[in-house]
Design a protein around this motif. Structure first.
Motif, mmCIF file in Angstrom:
data_model
loop_
_atom_site.group_PDB
_atom_site.id
_atom_site.type_symbol
_atom_site.label_atom_id
_atom_site.label_comp_id
_atom_site.label_asym_id
_atom_site.label_seq_id
_atom_site.Cartn_x
_atom_site.Cartn_y
_atom_site.Cartn_z
ATOM 1 N N ARG A 232 0.833 -1.203 0.000
ATOM 2 C CA ARG A 232 0.000 0.000 0.000
ATOM 3 C C ARG A 232 0.873 1.259 0.000
ATOM 4 N NH1 ARG A 232 -4.417 1.462 4.661
ATOM 5 N NH2 ARG A 232 -5.556 3.066 3.523
ATOM 6 N N LEU A 233 1.987 1.153 0.720
ATOM 7 C CA LEU A 233 2.899 2.300 0.746
ATOM 8 C C LEU A 233 3.372 2.630 -0.673
ATOM 9 C CD1 LEU A 233 4.628 4.343 2.376
ATOM 10 C CD2 LEU A 233 6.414 2.605 2.469
ATOM 11 N N GLY B 261 -3.149 16.392 8.711
ATOM 12 C CA GLY B 261 -3.989 15.413 8.004
ATOM 13 C C GLY B 261 -3.139 14.332 7.368
ATOM 14 N N SER B 262 -2.042 14.750 6.744
ATOM 15 C CA SER B 262 -1.145 13.774 6.106
ATOM 16 C C SER B 262 -0.578 12.822 7.158
ATOM 17 C CB SER B 262 0.040 14.471 5.422
ATOM 18 O OG SER B 262 -0.404 15.434 4.526
ATOM 19 N N PHE C 43 -4.015 14.635 0.916
ATOM 20 C CA PHE C 43 -3.348 15.383 1.986
ATOM 21 C C PHE C 43 -1.841 15.483 1.745
ATOM 22 C CE2 PHE C 43 -7.034 14.590 5.028
ATOM 23 C CZ PHE C 43 -7.407 15.914 5.030
ATOM 24 N N LEU C 44 -1.256 14.383 1.248
ATOM 25 C CA LEU C 44 0.183 14.447 0.965
ATOM 26 C C LEU C 44 0.463 15.488 -0.112
ATOM 27 C CD1 LEU C 44 1.310 10.692 1.021
ATOM 28 C CD2 LEU C 44 2.019 12.501 2.580
ATOM 29 N N GLU D 237 -2.610 -4.162 5.356
ATOM 30 C CA GLU D 237 -1.954 -4.243 4.055
ATOM 31 C C GLU D 237 -2.351 -3.145 3.070
ATOM 32 O OE1 GLU D 237 0.388 -6.376 2.114
ATOM 33 O OE2 GLU D 237 1.048 -6.104 4.159
ATOM 34 N N PHE D 238 -3.595 -3.123 2.641
ATOM 35 C CA PHE D 238 -4.010 -2.129 1.659
ATOM 36 C C PHE D 238 -5.147 -1.263 2.184
ATOM 37 C CE2 PHE D 238 -1.505 -4.598 -1.225
ATOM 38 C CZ PHE D 238 -1.050 -3.686 -2.150
ATOM 39 N N ARG E 193 -12.954 1.824 5.958
ATOM 40 C CA ARG E 193 -13.325 2.069 7.350
ATOM 41 C C ARG E 193 -14.118 3.364 7.478
ATOM 42 N NH1 ARG E 193 -7.974 1.344 10.743
ATOM 43 N NH2 ARG E 193 -7.008 1.656 8.732
ATOM 44 N N MET E 194 -13.808 4.330 6.591
ATOM 45 C CA MET E 194 -14.561 5.590 6.606
ATOM 46 C C MET E 194 -15.720 5.450 5.617
ATOM 47 S SD MET E 194 -13.351 9.320 5.345
ATOM 48 C CE MET E 194 -12.135 9.607 6.577
ATOM 49 N N LEU F 48 -4.326 21.171 9.397
ATOM 50 C CA LEU F 48 -5.229 20.445 8.491
ATOM 51 C C LEU F 48 -4.453 19.654 7.428
ATOM 52 C CD1 LEU F 48 -8.270 20.174 8.201
ATOM 53 C CD2 LEU F 48 -8.204 21.984 6.507
ATOM 54 N N LEU F 49 -3.500 20.302 6.772
ATOM 55 C CA LEU F 49 -2.843 19.659 5.630
ATOM 56 C C LEU F 49 -1.680 18.760 6.060
ATOM 57 C CD1 LEU F 49 -2.933 22.646 3.127
ATOM 58 C CD2 LEU F 49 -4.444 20.681 3.221
ATOM 59 N N ARG G 43 -3.367 10.543 8.740
ATOM 60 C CA ARG G 43 -3.815 9.489 7.823
ATOM 61 C C ARG G 43 -2.704 8.475 7.581
ATOM 62 N NH1 ARG G 43 -9.239 9.127 7.064
ATOM 63 N NH2 ARG G 43 -10.023 11.192 7.520
ATOM 64 N N PHE G 44 -1.516 8.966 7.476
ATOM 65 C CA PHE G 44 -0.378 8.089 7.201
ATOM 66 C C PHE G 44 -0.143 7.160 8.400
ATOM 67 C CE2 PHE G 44 3.682 7.181 5.101
ATOM 68 C CZ PHE G 44 3.281 7.297 3.781
ATOM 69 N N PHE H 298 -7.813 10.033 0.661
ATOM 70 C CA PHE H 298 -7.523 11.080 1.645
ATOM 71 C C PHE H 298 -6.011 11.243 1.831
ATOM 72 C CE2 PHE H 298 -11.973 11.194 2.846
ATOM 73 C CZ PHE H 298 -12.129 12.487 3.309
ATOM 74 N N ILE H 299 -5.316 10.097 1.962
ATOM 75 C CA ILE H 299 -3.861 10.181 2.188
ATOM 76 C C ILE H 299 -3.187 10.862 1.000
ATOM 77 C CG2 ILE H 299 -1.730 8.864 2.534
ATOM 78 C CD1 ILE H 299 -3.391 6.655 3.836
ATOM 79 N N ILE I 152 0.595 4.424 -2.449
ATOM 80 C CA ILE I 152 0.423 5.794 -1.949
ATOM 81 C C ILE I 152 1.555 6.691 -2.459
ATOM 82 C CG2 ILE I 152 0.516 7.220 0.154
ATOM 83 C CD1 ILE I 152 -2.141 5.844 -0.172
ATOM 84 N N GLN J 178 -9.772 5.879 2.237
ATOM 85 C CA GLN J 178 -8.599 6.245 3.037
ATOM 86 C C GLN J 178 -7.418 6.606 2.118
ATOM 87 O OE1 GLN J 178 -8.297 6.799 6.201
ATOM 88 N NE2 GLN J 178 -6.874 5.439 7.226
ATOM 89 N N LEU K 29 -4.809 -2.140 -7.777
ATOM 90 C CA LEU K 29 -4.974 -2.405 -6.346
ATOM 91 C C LEU K 29 -5.822 -3.661 -6.151
ATOM 92 C CD1 LEU K 29 -5.824 1.108 -4.844
ATOM 93 C CD2 LEU K 29 -3.890 -0.309 -4.179
ATOM 94 N N ARG L 249 -2.371 6.239 10.618
ATOM 95 C CA ARG L 249 -3.479 5.267 10.651
ATOM 96 C C ARG L 249 -3.231 4.163 9.640
ATOM 97 N NH1 ARG L 249 -8.946 6.393 12.661
ATOM 98 N NH2 ARG L 249 -9.644 5.020 11.019
ATOM 99 N N TYR L 250 -2.688 4.582 8.487
ATOM 100 C CA TYR L 250 -2.410 3.588 7.438
ATOM 101 C C TYR L 250 -1.337 2.612 7.921
ATOM 102 C CZ TYR L 250 1.260 2.235 4.287
ATOM 103 O OH TYR L 250 2.297 1.580 3.734
#
Lengths: 520, 155
Positions: A16-17, B141-142, A270-271, B154-155, A438-439, B137-138, B145-146, A266-267, A20, A263, A255, B148-149
Motif C-alpha cells: 500500500r505504501l 492530516g497527512s 493530503f500528501l 496491508e491495503f 473504514r470511513m 489540516l494539511l 492518515r499516514f 484522503f492520504i 500511496i 482512506q 490495487l 493510521r495507514y
C-alpha cells in the motif's frame, strides 16, 4: 457487468505504501512546487486558503475517491472503465481523456527536458550575471541570467537530446508497470520531501525569510467576493491532484479488490496539498528575502524567478551551486513521478484494448511521444524581439497547454461525474467504496458527484469561456508580435486549437470503434 | 487574457520579465532606500539618483503594493526634492514595486522601477493563525492518515 477481472494478471502494487507513494508522486508535480504559492500571492495570501480548502473537500477528494473507485471497481484503465459503466459513449470519453493527457505528456516531458538543461547549467553558466544569446541577436550583458541561459538553450537543438533522455527515463521506469513504478517512487518521493525541507530551512533562515512566510499566510479577505479567486481555487485543486487524466483510475486498477480506497484518496490528497503547503514556505521566504514578485506561471517561477533568488543566496557560488542543483533535481524528480503516471495511463489503456505486450505498447507510446515532445522543443526563432515565447516549439507548447490543460481536464472531470453519477449511479460506486473502507461515505457523496461538482466545473469552464470571448481567442492578443517572415504564426492560435480538438476527437472515435473488449 | 488558471506557461509574462531584466538607457537612473527592508507604517526615505550620483529632481515616485495580484493597489508617494529624495510611509507590508518617472526635464525622460520587501510592523496574528490552521489540516492530516495507514494493515 460490473465484475472486474483478476487484477493480478495486469500487474499489482506490492504494498500500500508503494501505491500511496506512486499516487502522491503523480499528483505532486512541477505545479505543486511553485504554482500554488504564485496563486496564493495572486489571490490574497492566506485568504486563498478558504476557497482552496473548500475546493479540496467539496471537489478534489470526492473526485479522487471516484477515480480510485472506478479503477478498482472495474480493474481496468480509464477507457475500459468508462466502457464498462456506460458503453461506447463512455469509452469515447475515456479515450478523449487519454489523448488529451498524451498531449500534456508530450509537452510536460519537453519541459522536463528544459529542467534537465537548466540542471546542467546549475553547475556553472547559469549563475553568471549574463550570457550572450546569439540566436536573438543579444550580446553579453544585454539580458540577465537566468533568462539569457534559458533562451540560449531554447534556441539550440540541445533540448531535443534532453527530451530523449527524459523519455528514456520514463520508459525504464514504466517497463514493468506498477512494479518498477513502485521501485522508483520509493526513492524519488522521499527524496523530494527531503530536498524541499532543506530548501525551507535555507529559505526561512535567510534575513527576513520568515517575513515572507507571513506574507504568504496573512489574509486579505477583500478578494473573497471576486469570482476569479473561486475559479482559481477550484481549477487549482483539480489540476494539482492530477484529476481528469485517467491516471488515478489506472493506478487504482492495480490495487487488490479489498483496498480501503477512501482512506487512500484522503492520504494521497493530503500528501499532495501538504507538499504544496511546505513548498509555499520555501518559495515565499526566498521571494521576500530578495524582493521578487511572484508570477502566476509555473515556468516563469521555476525557470526565472526562483533561480534568480537562488543566485543571490549568501555565500557565493559555494552556496548557490549546491542549492541551485538541488532545486533543479527536485523539479526533475517531481516531474518524473508525474510523467511516468501519464505514460502509464496511456500504456495501460492501450494494453486493455489491444492486449499488446507491455514492451510493444511502451515502444509505440515512447516513439510517438518523443516525436511530439521534440516538436515542442523546436528551436526556430519566430519572435526575434522576445516580446513573447521566442521559439516555435515554445509557442506551440503555450497554445496546446492552454487548451489541453485549462479546458481538457475540466471537460473530462465533468463527463466523468455525469457518467458515474447518472449512468452508473453514484450509489453503486459508493456501495463498492464502502464495502472495504473504514470511513463510510454517506449520501452526501452522491450529491457531490451528481450535482455540486458538475455545477462547480461548469462554473469554472463557463468563466474561462466568457473570458475567451471577451478577450479574444487565446494567443490572438499577442499575434501582432509576429512580423515577416513569421507572419504565419498569426494563424497558430486557431490552428493549434483545431488540431488539438480534431485529433483528440478523431483518434478517440477511431479507437472506440476499433475492436472489442473481452467480456469480464 | 485570463491567466487565473494558467498553470504552466508565461507567454506574455515572459515579455514582462524580459522587460525588467534587459539593460537599457533607463537603468542609468536608480532608486535606493534608506533602509533595505522598510517597515510597515514607519517612515523611510527614497532616493533617486543618476549614474554619477547626481540627485534626480522632480521625479514622480509611486508605489504598487502586491504587484501582479488581485489585491494590487497603487498610490503616489510624491515628487523628489532638490536632494532627489522623497519620504515614504509604507501603507502595507509585503512586496512593493516603486517606480520613479519623469516626463520632461534637463536630464531627460526616464522611468525606473525597484522592487522592495516591506516588513510587518509586528507579527501578524491573522497570518500566524492561518499558517497554524492550514498546517494542522494539511500536514496534520497527512501525518494522521499516514499513521493510521501504517497501523491499518496491508491495503
Amino acid at each position: 457487468m460490473y465484475l472486474a477481472p483478476d487484477g493480478v494478471s495486469r500487474g499489482q502494487w506490492k504494498t500500500r505504501l508503494g501505491f500511496i507513494l506512486a499516487a502522491s508522486g503523480s499528483a505532486i508535480g512541477l505545479g505543486n512546487i511553485v504554482f500554488f504559492s504564485a496563486n496564493a500571492y495572486r489571490f490574497g495570501g492566506g485568504a486563498f486558503y478558504l476557497p482552496y480548502l473548500i475546493a479540496l473537500f467539496a471537489m478534489g477528494i470526492p473526485v479522487m475517491i471516484l477515480e480510485f473507485g472506478l479503477g478498482n471497481f472495474t480493474g481496468r484503465a480509464f477507457p475500459e472503465s468508462l466502457y464498462r459503466i456506460a458503453g461506447k459513449k463512455g469509452e469515447f470519453v475515456g479515450w478523449w481523456a487519454i489523448f488529451n493527457a498524451f498531449f500534456i505528456t508530450m509537452y510536460y516531458i519537453t519541459i522536463l527536458g528544459w529542467v534537465f538543461g537548466m540542471l546542467t547549467g546549475a553547475f556553472g553558466d547559469l549563475w553568471k550575471e549574463s550570457l550572450p544569446v546569439p540566436a536573438f541577436g543579444l550580446e553579453e550583458g544585454v539580458l540577465d541570467n537566468p533568462y539569457a541561459y534559458f533562451f540560449r538553450m531554447l534556441s539550440t537543438w540541445q533540448p531535443v537530446l534532453f527530451v530523449l533522455l527524459v523519455w528514456i527515463f520514463n520508459v525504464i521506469i514504466v517497463r514493468r508497470g506498477p512494479e518498477t513504478i513502485e521501485q522508483a517512487t520509493r526513492i524519488f518521493v522521499p527524496l523530494m520531501w527531503i530536498f524541499m525541507i532543506v530548501l525551507i530551512i535555507r529559505g526561512v533562515t535567510l534575513t527576513n525569510g520568515f517575513e515572507g512566510v507571513m506574507l504568504l499566510f496573512t489574509p486579505d479577505f477583500s478578494v473573497m467576493k471576486d469570482s476569479a479567486v473561486w475559479q482559481g481555487a477550484f481549477s487549482q485543486i483539480f489540476f494539482t491532484l492530477s484529476l481528469g487524466f485517467g491516471i488515478m483510475t489506472a493506478y487504482a486498477s492495480y490495487l487488490p479488490k479489498k483496498s480501503d480506497l477512501t482512506q487512500n484518496a484522503f492520504i494521497t490528497s493530503f500528501l499532495n496539498c501538504g507538499f504544496e503547503y511546505i513548498a509555499g514556505l520555501a518559495v515565499f521566504s526566498i521571494l521576500f528575502a530578495f524582493a521578487m514578485v511572484p508570477r502566476a506561471s509555473t515556468l516563469a517561477m521555476m525557470f526565472f524567478i526562483l533561480p534568480k533568488g537562488i543566485s543571490q543566496l549568501p555565500g557565493g557560488l559555494q552556496a548557490v551551486i549546491p542549492f541551485g542543483t538541488m532545486f533543479f533535481i527536485l523539479l526533475l524528480l517531481a516531474g518524473l513521478t508525474s510523467s511516468v503516471s501519464l505514460v502509464e495511463a496511456l500504456v495501460s489503456s492501450m494494453r486493455d484494448k489491444f492486449g499488446w505486450s507491455r514492451w510493444k505498447t511502451i515502444t509505440v507510446a515512447g516513439c510517438f511521444g518523443f516525436i511530439g515532445s521534440a516538436v515542442f522543443a523546436l528551436p526556430q526563432i519566430v519572435n526575434p524581439g522576445l516580446q513573447d515565447n521566442g521559439t516555435l516549439g515554445f509557442t506551440i507548447l503555450d497554445f496546446v497547454d492552454h487548451w489541453a490543460f485549462s479546458y481538457g481536464l475540466l471537460i473530462i472531470g465533468l463527463f466523468e461525474c455525469i457518467l458515474v453519477g447518472w449512468i452508473m449511479g453514484a450509489d453503486t460506486i459508493r456501495a463498492h467504496l464502502n464495502s472495504h473502507s473504514r470511513m463510510r461515505l454517506g449520501i452526501w457523496f452522491d450529491a457531490l458527484i451528481k450535482y455540486i461538482i458538475p455545477l462547480a466545473l461548469l462554473f469554472v469552464l463557463g468563466y474561462s469561456i466568457k473570458n475567451e470571448i471577451t478577450d479574444g481567442l487565446y494567443g490572438t492578443a499577442f499575434s501582432e508580435n509576429y512580423n515577416e517572415p513569421y507572419r504565419f504564426m498569426r494563424y497558430f492560435p486557431g490552428i493549434v486549437l483545431a488540431f488539438w480538438l480534431l485529433s483528440s476527437t478523431l483518434l478517440s472515435l477511431r479507437l472506440t470503434r476499433k475492436g472489442k473488449y473481452e467480456s469480464s | 487574457m485570463n491567466r487565473a488558471n494558467k498553470i504552466l506557461l508565461p507567454s506574455i509574462l515572459i515579455a514582462v520579465l524580459y522587460g525588467t531584466n534587459i539593460h537599457t538607457a533607463a537603468s542609468q537612473v536608480t532608486i535606493s532606500l534608506q533602509s533595505d527592508y522598510p517597515v510597515h507604517q514607519e517612515k523611510t526615505r527614497i532616493l533617486v539618483v543618476s549614474e554619477d550620483g547626481t540627485p534626480v529632481i522632480g521625479a514622480v515616485v509611486r508605489a504598487t503594493y502586491r504587484p501582479g495580484s488581485r489585491v494590487s493597489t497603487e498610490s503616489e508617494i510624491g515628487m523628489t526634492d532638490d536632494a532627489g529624495s522623497v519620504d515614504w510611509i509604507p501603507q502595507s507590508a509585503g512586496i512593493v514595486t516603486l517606480s520613479a518617472t519623469r516626463t520632461a526635464g534637463d536630464s531627460g525622460e526616464f522611468s525606473v522601477t525597484k522592487t522592495v520587501s516591506v516588513k510587518f510592523a509586528s507579527t501578524p496574528a491573522g497570518g500566524i493563525l492561518i499558517m497554524i490552521l492550514a498546517g494542522i489540516l494539511l500536514i496534520g492530516g497527512s501525518v494522521y492518515r499516514f499513521t493510521r495507514y501504517l497501523w491499518g494493515g496491508e491495503f
